[in-house]
Design a protein around this motif. Sequence first.
Motif, short mmCIF file in Angstrom:
data_model
loop_
_atom_site.label_atom_id
_atom_site.label_comp_id
_atom_site.label_asym_id
_atom_site.label_seq_id
_atom_site.Cartn_x
_atom_site.Cartn_y
_atom_site.Cartn_z
N PHE A 260 -6.41 0.64 4.49
CA PHE A 260 -4.64 1.85 3.42
C PHE A 260 -6.17 2.88 3.82
O PHE A 260 -7.02 3.21 3.98
CB PHE A 260 -6.36 0.94 1.37
CG PHE A 260 -5.85 -0.39 1.65
CD1 PHE A 260 -4.61 -0.29 0.84
CD2 PHE A 260 -6.54 -1.20 1.57
CE1 PHE A 260 -4.36 -1.41 0.41
CE2 PHE A 260 -6.33 -2.22 1.28
CZ PHE A 260 -5.00 -2.65 0.01
N VAL A 261 -5.10 3.82 3.39
CA VAL A 261 -5.74 5.74 3.36
C VAL A 261 -5.42 5.56 1.86
O VAL A 261 -4.34 6.28 1.46
CB VAL A 261 -4.50 6.27 4.13
CG1 VAL A 261 -5.05 7.54 4.54
CG2 VAL A 261 -4.14 5.33 5.82
N ALA B 71 0.61 -1.19 0.20
CA ALA B 71 -0.17 -0.31 -0.08
C ALA B 71 1.16 1.56 0.07
O ALA B 71 1.77 1.30 0.71
CB ALA B 71 -0.90 -0.11 1.50
N PRO B 72 0.19 2.00 -0.62
CA PRO B 72 1.18 3.66 -0.68
C PRO B 72 1.52 4.26 0.61
O PRO B 72 2.11 4.70 0.70
CB PRO B 72 0.42 4.11 -1.87
CG PRO B 72 -0.09 3.17 -2.73
CD PRO B 72 -0.48 2.25 -1.77
N LYS B 73 -0.13 4.11 1.32
CA LYS B 73 0.13 4.62 2.79
C LYS B 73 -0.78 3.89 3.45
O LYS B 73 -2.18 3.33 2.46
CB LYS B 73 -0.67 5.52 2.33
CG LYS B 73 0.17 7.30 2.08
CD LYS B 73 -0.43 8.67 2.42
CE LYS B 73 0.25 9.84 2.00
NZ LYS B 73 -0.30 10.66 2.16
#
Lengths: 96, 493
Positions: free
Chosen positions: A89-90, A81-83
């Motif tokens: 997940f954000v 996840a990128p964030k």
Amino acid sequence: MSIDEKTVRKMARLARIALPEARVQPMVSELNGILAWIEQLNEVDIEGVEPMTSAVEGVTLPMREDKVTDGDAPERVLANAPKAEDGFFVVPKVVE
Amino acid sequence: MTDLTSLTLKDALEGMARKEFTALELTDAFLDAIDLANPHLNAFVVVTHDKARAMAKESDKRRAKGKAKPLDGAPLGIKDLFCTEGVRTTACSNILGEFTPTYESTVTANLWRDGAVMLGKLNMDEFAMGSSNETSRFGAVVNPWRRGNEDAKLTPGGSSGGSAAATAADLCLGATATDTGGSIRQPAAFTGTVGIKPTYGRCSRWGIVAFASSLDQAGPIAKTVEDAAILLQSMVSHDPKDSTSLPLKKKPDYAKACGRSIRGLTIGVPEEYRIPGMPAEIEALWAKGVEWAKEAGAKIKPISLKHTKYALPCYYIVAPAEASSNLARYDGMRYGARVEGQSLVDAYEKTRAAGFGAEVQRRILIGAFVLSAGYQEAYYLRAQKVRARIAEDFRAAFADVDAILTPATPSAAFALGEKSGDPVEMYLNDIFTVTANLAGLPALALPAALDQQGLPLGLQVIGKALDEETVFAVSSALEKAAGFRGKPAKWWS
């Protein structure tokens, strides 16, 4: 059939790709080049032909039991996840 | 000791079985060759030195205990489209960022189950969309072959350009590849290697980054027909995780089929593949292929596949339509690279504009258009009907013939940059290969001669659905008759 700038902008919008203004006209001519070449399909007699849905005859899609066989691995799911935060997940705010 | 990297897969497996060298020695020879060549060829985008050596040591242990598997100790390259656990997998697209799968594709898992060693990930066109390997985020692959003594850089073809170049340059014993419109066979033909796309559904697509799901199929690129057979044997399986993977009971023996006589078989030669402007050398090679088949005892029969000319335009509706749908998943939220925006939609649009290259964007927009309200019937539905016509042509032809022989490509390898200006001109590369994808049939490209400039040219053998064995039998007879021994000069060493 040829497509215009308005259609290209609409397709880019539907496909969620930001198309810079300078790319719109070139994209119109690129896509029209491809579509003009595709037009020759209109020569083919397709009367009574069923659209192809399977490459190998006589094989039906198998059904499986409706059972959970995998999962319970949140850290693996979130690993790329990128964030992520606290197992979630954000993502950007969706509702104001 | 001879240069281990120049061995065929079969000879390398036999050499290890006879204890002439170990898997670790073989693996180290390939890693050294990669380190030397890759700055010039750009075939690998990740080299897994430590993993390769660890896998080779395990292989040597298994062999010492007498428990060697069919591919034990064989160092292979893996196209970057296959998800490999713990090793970066990007489909050579920026949008996947540094994506590192937490799972393994079924095809590569099958290879590791059989003892193979992973050398690294191979370069390719972004999302397998291309015929020259020029759309990769990591830059083009350079074909190890050159025109005579010229140093102009040639394309290895695409999309499996890294797989083909690495195999041709002796940087691996063989490689995995995928083929949606010709992406195994065209690069094989451009590099003097052998590549087979099996029947749709033979190999599981699970864990392979999807391009056009009704056309995508995995297969090997190898140095010989028999090597391709050995690799394919391990790659195929029924996989409950891919609903289109075929639940077949009978386990074929592809390597055995390679020695089978073709006496009495009937080989079809389709008139429609004699396209205007085809180079005389390709025409002559095709005629030679027909002679070789006759000399091996096969009968030749002219056949008609009358919708051939519509195959490429049909493909360029079906493939982009499926791609636009498959690639909708790349939104920068759950994995891959994200570009922040002022809203969710803004973030999507910026992420996808930055992450997808020009050719991928073009195909997504074409796909969105042919599937959009008001046009779906005129384009997508019509194309699926034309596709049925193309499949019918093959069905009718295969009532009378056992296999079909055609050229593999309309030209030899061209220079990098030579065809990147016009998408349609680039698409024409797949004119002889794309029909097998549309009809779901197995097809193999093998090298058969060098042209006047010293570049390899290939022939293609197309078989009935599920009859890879006849494809291997015919191909190996042609390989024997052609006696192709060409190797690129190792100008990088």
